[in-house]
Design a protein around this motif. Structure first.
Motif, PDB file in Angstrom:
ATOM      1  N   MET A  45      54.934 -16.577  17.512  1.00  0.00           N
ATOM      2  CA  MET A  45      54.511 -15.484  18.396  1.00  0.00           C
ATOM      3  C   MET A  45      55.638 -15.169  19.397  1.00  0.00           C
ATOM      4  SD  MET A  45      51.231 -15.406  20.973  1.00  0.00           S
ATOM      5  CE  MET A  45      51.893 -16.725  21.973  1.00  0.00           C
ATOM      6  N   THR A  46      55.745 -13.853  19.692  1.00  0.00           N
ATOM      7  CA  THR A  46      56.649 -13.373  20.752  1.00  0.00           C
ATOM      8  C   THR A  46      55.824 -12.545  21.724  1.00  0.00           C
ATOM      9  OG1 THR A  46      58.532 -13.286  19.239  1.00  0.00           O
ATOM     10  CG2 THR A  46      58.716 -12.034  21.275  1.00  0.00           C
ATOM     11  N   LYS A  47      56.008 -12.852  22.995  1.00  0.00           N
ATOM     12  CA  LYS A  47      55.201 -12.162  24.002  1.00  0.00           C
ATOM     13  C   LYS A  47      56.088 -11.801  25.190  1.00  0.00           C
ATOM     14  CE  LYS A  47      51.156 -12.728  26.982  1.00  0.00           C
ATOM     15  NZ  LYS A  47      50.059 -13.638  27.391  1.00  0.00           N
ATOM     16  N   TRP A  48      55.889 -10.545  25.709  1.00  0.00           N
ATOM     17  CA  TRP A  48      56.608 -10.075  26.908  1.00  0.00           C
ATOM     18  C   TRP A  48      55.624  -9.926  28.065  1.00  0.00           C
ATOM     19  CZ3 TRP A  48      61.595  -9.660  28.149  1.00  0.00           C
ATOM     20  CH2 TRP A  48      62.550  -9.671  27.123  1.00  0.00           C
ATOM     21  N   LYS A  49      56.085 -10.379  29.215  1.00  0.00           N
ATOM     22  CA  LYS A  49      55.280 -10.234  30.431  1.00  0.00           C
ATOM     23  C   LYS A  49      56.239  -9.927  31.591  1.00  0.00           C
ATOM     24  CE  LYS A  49      55.344 -15.240  31.246  1.00  0.00           C
ATOM     25  NZ  LYS A  49      54.511 -16.445  31.516  1.00  0.00           N
ATOM     26  N   TYR A  50      55.703  -9.568  32.734  1.00  0.00           N
ATOM     27  CA  TYR A  50      56.551  -9.233  33.874  1.00  0.00           C
ATOM     28  C   TYR A  50      55.896  -9.737  35.148  1.00  0.00           C
ATOM     29  CZ  TYR A  50      53.386  -5.418  35.238  1.00  0.00           C
ATOM     30  OH  TYR A  50      52.304  -4.688  35.667  1.00  0.00           O
ATOM     31  N   GLU A  51      56.685  -9.808  36.193  1.00  0.00           N
ATOM     32  CA  GLU A  51      56.216 -10.258  37.498  1.00  0.00           C
ATOM     33  C   GLU A  51      55.842  -9.047  38.333  1.00  0.00           C
ATOM     34  OE1 GLU A  51      57.782 -12.717  41.434  1.00  0.00           O
ATOM     35  OE2 GLU A  51      58.994 -12.698  39.607  1.00  0.00           O
ATOM     36  N   LYS A  52      54.568  -9.022  38.755  1.00  0.00           N
ATOM     37  CA  LYS A  52      54.081  -7.922  39.576  1.00  0.00           C
ATOM     38  C   LYS A  52      54.577  -8.074  41.014  1.00  0.00           C
ATOM     39  CE  LYS A  52      49.859  -7.193  36.855  1.00  0.00           C
ATOM     40  NZ  LYS A  52      48.377  -7.110  36.900  1.00  0.00           N
ATOM     41  N   ARG A  53      54.365  -7.027  41.813  1.00  0.00           N
ATOM     42  CA  ARG A  53      54.826  -7.042  43.196  1.00  0.00           C
ATOM     43  C   ARG A  53      54.139  -8.106  44.029  1.00  0.00           C
ATOM     44  NH1 ARG A  53      55.483  -0.603  44.778  1.00  0.00           N
ATOM     45  NH2 ARG A  53      57.038  -0.119  43.143  1.00  0.00           N
ATOM     46  N   ASP A  54      52.914  -8.434  43.665  1.00  0.00           N
ATOM     47  CA  ASP A  54      52.207  -9.460  44.437  1.00  0.00           C
ATOM     48  C   ASP A  54      52.527 -10.867  43.949  1.00  0.00           C
ATOM     49  OD1 ASP A  54      51.029  -9.491  41.999  1.00  0.00           O
ATOM     50  OD2 ASP A  54      48.999  -8.952  42.704  1.00  0.00           O
ATOM     51  N   GLY A  55      53.467 -10.958  42.996  1.00  0.00           N
ATOM     52  CA  GLY A  55      53.888 -12.257  42.502  1.00  0.00           C
ATOM     53  C   GLY A  55      53.136 -12.751  41.286  1.00  0.00           C
ATOM     54  N   SER A  56      52.054 -12.080  40.907  1.00  0.00           N
ATOM     55  CA  SER A  56      51.293 -12.485  39.724  1.00  0.00           C
ATOM     56  C   SER A  56      51.983 -11.991  38.473  1.00  0.00           C
ATOM     57  CB  SER A  56      49.874 -11.933  39.797  1.00  0.00           C
ATOM     58  OG  SER A  56      49.893 -10.511  39.821  1.00  0.00           O
ATOM     59  N   SER A  57      51.523 -12.478  37.332  1.00  0.00           N
ATOM     60  CA  SER A  57      52.135 -12.135  36.058  1.00  0.00           C
ATOM     61  C   SER A  57      51.296 -11.095  35.346  1.00  0.00           C
ATOM     62  CB  SER A  57      52.272 -13.394  35.192  1.00  0.00           C
ATOM     63  OG  SER A  57      52.813 -13.060  33.921  1.00  0.00           O
ATOM     64  N   GLY A  58      51.953 -10.139  34.739  1.00  0.00           N
ATOM     65  CA  GLY A  58      51.281  -9.103  33.972  1.00  0.00           C
ATOM     66  C   GLY A  58      51.801  -9.087  32.557  1.00  0.00           C
ATOM     67  N   ASP A  59      50.878  -8.975  31.571  1.00  0.00           N
ATOM     68  CA  ASP A  59      51.286  -8.968  30.174  1.00  0.00           C
ATOM     69  C   ASP A  59      51.610  -7.554  29.728  1.00  0.00           C
ATOM     70  OD1 ASP A  59      50.876 -11.698  29.976  1.00  0.00           O
ATOM     71  OD2 ASP A  59      48.736 -11.436  29.530  1.00  0.00           O
ATOM     72  N   LEU A  60      52.613  -7.471  28.832  1.00  0.00           N
ATOM     73  CA  LEU A  60      53.040  -6.167  28.338  1.00  0.00           C
ATOM     74  C   LEU A  60      52.711  -5.986  26.865  1.00  0.00           C
ATOM     75  CD1 LEU A  60      56.538  -5.928  30.057  1.00  0.00           C
ATOM     76  CD2 LEU A  60      54.443  -4.741  30.712  1.00  0.00           C
ATOM     77  N   LEU A  61      53.168  -6.886  26.015  1.00  0.00           N
ATOM     78  CA  LEU A  61      52.929  -6.744  24.579  1.00  0.00           C
ATOM     79  C   LEU A  61      53.096  -8.121  23.935  1.00  0.00           C
ATOM     80  CD1 LEU A  61      55.942  -6.918  23.142  1.00  0.00           C
ATOM     81  CD2 LEU A  61      56.097  -4.574  23.974  1.00  0.00           C
ATOM     82  N   VAL A  62      52.576  -8.197  22.681  1.00  0.00           N
ATOM     83  CA  VAL A  62      52.680  -9.442  21.934  1.00  0.00           C
ATOM     84  C   VAL A  62      52.804  -9.119  20.466  1.00  0.00           C
ATOM     85  CG1 VAL A  62      50.191  -9.703  21.649  1.00  0.00           C
ATOM     86  CG2 VAL A  62      51.667 -11.713  21.555  1.00  0.00           C
ATOM     87  N   LYS A  63      53.549  -9.960  19.800  1.00  0.00           N
ATOM     88  CA  LYS A  63      53.697  -9.803  18.351  1.00  0.00           C
ATOM     89  C   LYS A  63      53.568 -11.200  17.722  1.00  0.00           C
ATOM     90  CE  LYS A  63      56.608  -8.098  14.620  1.00  0.00           C
ATOM     91  NZ  LYS A  63      56.299  -9.240  13.769  1.00  0.00           N
ATOM     92  N   LYS A  64      52.567 -11.309  16.837  1.00  0.00           N
ATOM     93  CA  LYS A  64      52.349 -12.578  16.152  1.00  0.00           C
ATOM     94  C   LYS A  64      52.921 -12.486  14.742  1.00  0.00           C
ATOM     95  CE  LYS A  64      48.517 -14.696  16.975  1.00  0.00           C
ATOM     96  NZ  LYS A  64      47.075 -15.030  17.037  1.00  0.00           N
ATOM     97  N   GLN A  65      53.119 -13.603  14.156  1.00  0.00           N
ATOM     98  CA  GLN A  65      53.738 -13.661  12.833  1.00  0.00           C
ATOM     99  C   GLN A  65      52.930 -12.844  11.834  1.00  0.00           C
ATOM    100  OE1 GLN A  65      54.035 -17.591  11.153  1.00  0.00           O
ATOM    101  NE2 GLN A  65      55.895 -17.067  10.016  1.00  0.00           N
ATOM    102  N   ASP A  66      53.636 -12.020  11.090  1.00  0.00           N
ATOM    103  CA  ASP A  66      53.046 -11.196  10.040  1.00  0.00           C
ATOM    104  C   ASP A  66      52.070 -10.160  10.586  1.00  0.00           C
ATOM    105  OD1 ASP A  66      54.504 -12.646   8.170  1.00  0.00           O
ATOM    106  OD2 ASP A  66      52.879 -14.102   7.876  1.00  0.00           O
ATOM    107  N   GLN A  67      52.192  -9.836  11.882  1.00  0.00           N
ATOM    108  CA  GLN A  67      51.321  -8.813  12.478  1.00  0.00           C
ATOM    109  C   GLN A  67      52.174  -7.795  13.222  1.00  0.00           C
ATOM    110  OE1 GLN A  67      48.115 -10.350  14.823  1.00  0.00           O
ATOM    111  NE2 GLN A  67      47.409 -11.783  13.235  1.00  0.00           N
ATOM    112  N   ASN A  68      51.592  -6.641  13.430  1.00  0.00           N
ATOM    113  CA  ASN A  68      52.271  -5.586  14.180  1.00  0.00           C
ATOM    114  C   ASN A  68      52.295  -5.891  15.670  1.00  0.00           C
ATOM    115  OD1 ASN A  68      52.758  -4.092  11.842  1.00  0.00           O
ATOM    116  ND2 ASN A  68      50.747  -3.066  12.006  1.00  0.00           N
TER     117      ASN A  68
END
Length: 598
Positions: free
Chosen positions: A81-104
């Motif tokens: 699995m590959t997953k992208w996330k980012y750090e929000k202004r309040d310091g919490s984490s926000g998820d952006l997208l994910v790609k699992k094996q053999d999936q879009n």
């Protein structure tokens, strides 16, 4: 104890990832999502949880940026699995997208990113229409085999200023006064642009006195972009009238921007006044002369007082005054001054050149040869004039004098008087008259030896006419110059003749005669003259030969005498010195006589 705690932490982390991913992806086969306690334990023993160091990329505002995952095993069979996330202004984490094996790819963002993010084949995160809100840390999480790795990337967004402009420019600068020249603004940049003022392509350095630069940055509350303002205050000098000022912005995201060069009017009070005399050349009587008053202030004064031979003339909206039809009385000092400051003045002298001349005599003057003629030249000029004379248009070295007139004095005399470009001329004509006189009457043999040429040279004025007492051929008359004329007549006299030449004019006449023999008689006389000359030559030669013979005889006799005298001396025993000296004297005398004879 530590191992147990780490195991618990890892179990919770892994479970959180799985739960989060399951919630975002929906139902997934339990065989793929179920982790037993034994599996977790094994995973804890075999898995290394990696968090790589923070890297940074710079993106351009409004473009699409690529945030690399640095996943060299993106196509690995062990990649789960590959997953992208980012750090929000309040310091919490926000998820952006994910790609699992053999999936879009699955977009799991719910905020502004849901329409702006995607991922390429190398697992790099793509963000379109980048704004300053995207300046945060994005993390790429990789689950590969037994490994879980997180690779954070800090995104910095830059934007070059959209424009550079100067506002609030001042129209003019006052010398010695600190003046705000304008506000140079570099709009909408990130980070804020640096702004520098230039004078004739050289940067201005603030010194807090003559050069003051006030810089401020304004941040747009909506876009977060910064606008840099640089206000220049400058103390002008007189030399700044033609100085060019520019404003330049510098930004790491683009090329430098520069405003168009601007010049400013520099104002300063008058320090010096000058008066200019404008004329086409030296001022002459009758000319128009312009007086021009100049002041070095800026703006220059437009009104002046002119002092014209003691009178004050006020001239408004002009810096000139015209003197018309000047005369010699206009010579003198002229002034101009500022109306509001009479001490600020200038003066110049004007000299009006004039020239008067009087020449006596004038016109045509007729005089008799031998008389005198009085010549008078009077001049009145503004300076020392230059005088020149010509006679019949030929230059004379000096002023002519006529104490005793001759025929050669006749002619047209012209006097020129000049001072500068001012020139005056006058002239008179002298005619010397007198009855004719024959100066010479001669005869000559023609070049061919077969003719006689009679020459009669006469002098008089008016031009005398010439008459001969005999007819001849080839008459010749010279030009009448300076009262002189020459007349020639060619004749072949058959007998001996007396020929006369007569010259006459309105004042009288003169006659002179000459004897002319025939050509035969002249040949005979020439032979007789030649015979006489030969006899004379023979006589001279005989005399010279006789003198030489007499000298030799006297010398021989003296030599015999001296020889006998010496013999007597030997016999008597007398001194020989005296005889020797006498002998030398005698020899010298003989040499002198010999030279005389020669």
């Amino acid at each position: 104890m530590t191992i147990i705690v780490n195991f618990v932490k890892f179990h919770k982390t892994l479970q959180r990832i799985i739960n989060s991913t399951q919630n975002q992806l929906g139902s997934v086969p339990l065989a793929r999502m179920h982790f037993s306690a034994s599996f977790v334990g094994a995973l804890f023993v075999a898995t290394i949880y990696q968090v790589s160091g923070l890297s940074k990329i710079i993106g351009q505002y409004g473009t699409t940026i690529v945030v690399p995952c640095n996943n060299h095993g993106a196509n690995s069979k062990d990649l789960f699995m590959t997953k992208w996330k980012y750090e929000k202004r309040d310091g919490s984490s926000g998820d952006l997208l994910v790609k699992k094996q053999d999936q879009n790819i699955s977009i799991i963002a719910t905020d502004d990113y849901k329409d702006r993010v995607s991922m390429d084949e190398n697992s790099s995160l793509l963000i379109s229409d980048v704004t300053l809100g995207d300046q945060t840390t994005f993390t790429c999480m990789i689950v590969e085999g037994n490994d879980i790795a997180e690779k954070p990337v800090q995104v910095v967004v830059q934007k070059a200023p959209s424009k550079l402009e100067i506002s609030g420019q001042v129209e003019e600068l006052e010398i010695g006064k600190l003046t705000t020249m304008g506000n140079c603004r570099a709009h909408n940049a990130n980070p804020a642009a640096d702004v520098t003022w230039f004078k004739n392509k050289r940067p201005l350095v603030a010194d807090g006195k003559g050069i003051v630069v006030k810089t401020s940055v304004e941040v747009n509350s909506t876009t977060g972009l910064s606008t840099t303002s640089s206000i220049l205050q400058y103390t002008a000098e007189k030399e700044d009238s033609d100085t060019q000022f520019t404003c330049v912005s510098h930004h790491p995201a683009g090329d430098d921007l520069a405003t168009a060069p601007e010049t400013f009017t520099v104002t300063y009070p008058t320090e010096k006044v000058s008066l200019e005399i404008i004329s086409d050349g030296p001022v002459l009587e009758g000319d128009n002369v312009t007086l021009k008053c100049k002041a070095d202030g800026n703006p220059p004064p437009t009104s002046f007082n002119f002092y014209i031979q003691g009178a004050v003339v006020k001239v408004e909206n002009s810096d000139t005054y015209i003197l018309t039809d000047v005369t010699r009385d206009s010579t003198g000092e002229y002034k101009c001054a500022l109306i509001d400051n009479g001490n600020m003045e200038a003066s110049e002298n004007i000299t009006v050149n004039y020239l008067d001349m009087s020449l006596s005599p004038s016109g045509k003057v007729v005089k008799s040869a031998g008389e005198s003629l009085s010549l008078t030249l009077q001049t009145d000029a503004s300076g020392e004039p230059k005088v020149s004379w010509t006679k019949d248009h030929k230059k004379l070295d000096k002023q002519p004098k006529f104490d005793k007139l001759t025929y050669s004095d006749s002619g047209l005399y012209e006097c020129e008087v000049a001072i500068g470009t001012l020139v005056k001329k006058d002239s008179f004509e002298v005619v010397v008259e007198g009855p004719p006189v024959i100066r010479r009457l001669i005869k000559q043999r023609g070049e061919d030896g077969q003719h006689k040429v009679l020459v009669c040279e006469a002098e008089g004025s008016p031009k005398p006419s010439v008459a001969w007492s005999i007819n001849g051929t080839l008459p010749y008359e010279s030009s009448f110059i300076n009262g002189k004329i020459t007349h020639k007549l060619t004749i072949v006299p058959p007998v001996n003749l007396t020929v006369s030449c007569t010259v006459s004019n309105d004042l009288g006449q003169a006659t002179k005669a000459i004897n002319v023999s025939t050509l035969f008689e002249e040949v005979r006389m020439d032979k007789q003259d030649q015979s006489d000359e030969n006899d004379q030559t023979k006589l001279v030669v005989g005399i010279v030969v006789g003198l030489l013979l007499a000298t030799l005889i006297v010398g021989l006799a003296y030599w015999i005498y001296m020889k006998k005298s010496k013999q007597g001396t030997w016999k008597t025993g007398e001194n020989e010195d005296g005889s020797s000296e006498e002998s030398k004297k005698l020899e010298e005398k003989l040499e002198d006589n010999s030279q005389k004879a020669e």
